[in-house]
Write a protein that holds these residues in place. Structure first.
Motif, PDB file in Angstrom:
ATOM      1  N   ARG A   1      74.960  59.630  27.551  1.00 31.04           N
ATOM      2  CA  ARG A   1      76.272  59.098  27.195  1.00 31.04           C
ATOM      3  C   ARG A   1      77.189  60.197  26.687  1.00 31.04           C
ATOM      4  NH1 ARG A   1      76.023  53.900  23.420  1.00 31.04           N
ATOM      5  NH2 ARG A   1      78.276  54.269  23.634  1.00 31.04           N
ATOM      6  N   LEU A   2      76.633  61.130  25.926  1.00 27.09           N
ATOM      7  CA  LEU A   2      77.435  62.240  25.420  1.00 27.09           C
ATOM      8  C   LEU A   2      77.920  63.117  26.581  1.00 27.09           C
ATOM      9  CD1 LEU A   2      78.579  63.949  23.132  1.00 27.09           C
ATOM     10  CD2 LEU A   2      76.357  65.096  22.973  1.00 27.09           C
TER      11      LEU A   2
ATOM     12  N   LEU B   1      66.929  58.113  23.398  1.00 30.54           N
ATOM     13  CA  LEU B   1      67.442  59.461  23.174  1.00 30.54           C
ATOM     14  C   LEU B   1      68.047  60.032  24.458  1.00 30.54           C
ATOM     15  CD1 LEU B   1      67.808  61.933  21.384  1.00 30.54           C
ATOM     16  CD2 LEU B   1      65.492  62.650  22.000  1.00 30.54           C
ATOM     17  N   ARG B   2      67.344  59.846  25.568  1.00 27.46           N
ATOM     18  CA  ARG B   2      67.881  60.324  26.843  1.00 27.46           C
ATOM     19  C   ARG B   2      69.192  59.617  27.182  1.00 27.46           C
ATOM     20  NH1 ARG B   2      62.309  60.190  28.311  1.00 27.46           N
ATOM     21  NH2 ARG B   2      62.595  58.131  29.258  1.00 27.46           N
TER      22      ARG B   2
ATOM     23  N   LYS C   1      67.571  60.250  17.753  1.00 27.12           N
ATOM     24  CA  LYS C   1      66.600  61.278  17.353  1.00 27.12           C
ATOM     25  C   LYS C   1      65.754  60.808  16.168  1.00 27.12           C
ATOM     26  CE  LYS C   1      69.198  65.320  19.003  1.00 27.12           C
ATOM     27  NZ  LYS C   1      69.899  66.565  18.605  1.00 27.12           N
TER      28      LYS C   1
ATOM     29  N   LEU D   1      73.600  59.687  19.148  1.00 26.59           N
ATOM     30  CA  LEU D   1      72.554  60.647  19.499  1.00 26.59           C
ATOM     31  C   LEU D   1      71.676  60.968  18.293  1.00 26.59           C
ATOM     32  CD1 LEU D   1      71.315  62.592  21.578  1.00 26.59           C
ATOM     33  CD2 LEU D   1      73.021  64.296  20.876  1.00 26.59           C
ATOM     34  N   GLN D   2      72.270  61.150  17.122  1.00 24.14           N
ATOM     35  CA  GLN D   2      71.484  61.438  15.923  1.00 24.14           C
ATOM     36  C   GLN D   2      70.595  60.259  15.547  1.00 24.14           C
ATOM     37  OE1 GLN D   2      71.173  64.358  14.436  1.00 24.14           O
ATOM     38  NE2 GLN D   2      72.612  65.239  15.924  1.00 24.14           N
TER      39      GLN D   2
ATOM     40  N   GLU E   1      79.636  59.306  20.105  1.00 27.80           N
ATOM     41  CA  GLU E   1      78.480  59.657  20.925  1.00 27.80           C
ATOM     42  C   GLU E   1      77.502  60.543  20.141  1.00 27.80           C
ATOM     43  OE1 GLU E   1      81.556  59.781  21.907  1.00 27.80           O
ATOM     44  OE2 GLU E   1      81.651  58.271  23.504  1.00 27.80           O
ATOM     45  N   GLN E   2      78.043  61.459  19.318  1.00 32.83           N
ATOM     46  CA  GLN E   2      77.189  62.320  18.500  1.00 32.83           C
ATOM     47  C   GLN E   2      76.400  61.503  17.480  1.00 32.83           C
ATOM     48  OE1 GLN E   2      76.445  65.415  18.784  1.00 32.83           O
ATOM     49  NE2 GLN E   2      78.068  66.398  19.983  1.00 32.83           N
TER      50      GLN E   2
ATOM     51  N   ALA F   1      71.315  58.353  25.003  1.00 34.56           N
ATOM     52  CA  ALA F   1      72.362  58.867  24.109  1.00 34.56           C
ATOM     53  C   ALA F   1      72.844  60.240  24.587  1.00 34.56           C
ATOM     54  CB  ALA F   1      71.823  58.961  22.687  1.00 34.56           C
ATOM     55  N   GLN F   2      71.904  61.079  25.019  1.00 34.80           N
ATOM     56  CA  GLN F   2      72.304  62.383  25.560  1.00 34.80           C
ATOM     57  C   GLN F   2      73.139  62.222  26.818  1.00 34.80           C
ATOM     58  OE1 GLN F   2      68.402  64.092  26.028  1.00 34.80           O
ATOM     59  NE2 GLN F   2      68.399  65.056  23.994  1.00 34.80           N
TER      60      GLN F   2
END
Length: 334
Positions: free
Chosen positions: A248-249, A242-243, A127, A123-124, A119-120, A245-246
């Motif tokens: 999902r984290l 991005l939202r 970004k 997210l990167q 997930e990290q 991915a955030q």
């Protein structure tokens, strides 16, 4: 001396006679008072008839000669009362068992946190994608927001040519009108009219070229606007990614925590449900107790409306499947 003795004897005789007469009068007065009291008692006596109808004659709890106070029980169903008392005792015992039963509450579990590498990484990447889309939009927005200067200049030149030709046509028309008014030679007029016709044709060509250039600029502007909209959309999509991915984290972290707490939550729900079930059973049993108390009060069918003595009870008679009698309650009024 003889006369004195005779006077004394006569006085004693008269006193004895009057005393006897007074005693006889007292006895007569006492007998009269007793007779008057008995007559008054008989005149104050009242008898109340109480009709009684029961399923079982044993429900009548009094006999002839019983002295009653107001509110004493005359008729009561003891068999039903015993049955209800046993039922009441059983329900109270069940309530006591439920109340004393201990229900073990669940213990809060400990849980470990862990890294969420996948997930990290997503997210990167989201970004970086957003940074690239914003940079491309920033670099292209100035170019796409402005018109092509060369085409704009050509369009302005064509517009100026149209204005020039319109002015020349107006001048030529004025010249022809002047010459017609001056009655110039027809050959000259024909020549000037041909010049006007030529200018008019030239104006049509110039106008067509102007419309073509203007449409080309408008098309280019629309195309540039579409490209700019696409770049902006790319930025919005990157922001959305991005939202996502955030989210999902956060969702992965939340799911991890929920998985750790899942067993605890289930046991907690079971515990709360057990408490609710027990409380519901107790409340239902207490409602049943209220109903039994009401039925117990209803086993007392008749109470004595007055204080008095049971003077007589008529023999039992059966009518409409009911044992019927009449109780005579004697009482005195003051």
């Amino acid at each position: 001396m003889k006369n004195t003795f005779l006077f004394f004897f006569l006085t004693l005789f008269l006193f004895s006679f009057n005393s006897k007469q007074f005693d006889d009068t007292s006895v007569v007065a006492q007998e009269a008072d007793a007779n008057l009291s008995n007559q008054q008692s008989r005149s104050n006596k009242r008898v109340l008839k109480i009709p009684i109808s029961v399923n079982n004659p044993n429900h009548l709890k009094v006999r002839e000669g019983f002295v009653l106070k107001k509110g004493d029980v005359l008729v009561q169903d003891l068999e039903e009362r015993r049955r209800l008392e046993l039922q009441k005792k059983s329900i109270n015992l069940e309530i006591g068992n439920l109340t004393s039963r201990f229900i073990q509450p669940p213990k809060s579990p400990a849980f470990d946190t862990s890294d969420f590498f996948e997930e990290q990484e997503i997210l990167q990447q989201a970004k970086l994608k957003l940074q690239h889309a914003r940079l491309k939009l920033s670099n292209s927005s100035k170019v796409l927001s402005s018109e092509d200067p060369q085409k704009k200049a050509e369009l302005q030149q064509a517009e100026a040519n149209l204005e020039y030709l319109n002015q020349k046509i107006q001048d030529q028309q004025s010249l022809i009108l002047s010459m017609e008014s001056a009655k110039m030679q027809p050959e000259i007029l024909i020549h000037e009219k041909k010049k006007l016709e030529k200018l008019t044709n030239q104006l049509s060509l110039e106008n067509a070229e102007f419309q073509l250039k203007r449409s080309q600029i408008q098309s280019a502007s629309i195309l540039q606007s579409e490209k700019l909209d696409q770049l902006r959309m790319n930025v919005e999509l990157a922001e959305s990614d991005l939202r996502l991915a955030q989210s999902r984290l956060l969702s992965a972290q939340k799911n991890k925590r929920e998985q750790t707490l899942e067993k605890f939550e289930r046991s907690k729900l079971d515990y709360n449900q057990s408490l609710r079930d027990r409380n519901y059973k107790i409340s239902q049993l207490r409602l049943s107790l209220l109903g039994i108390e009401q039925k117990l009060s209803q086993t007392i069918k008749i109470r004595s409306p007055r204080s008095g003595v049971v003077e007589r009870i008529q023999p039992w008679k059966i009518k409409n499947n009911q044992n019927r009698t009449t109780l005579y309650l004697a009482y005195y009024i003051r």
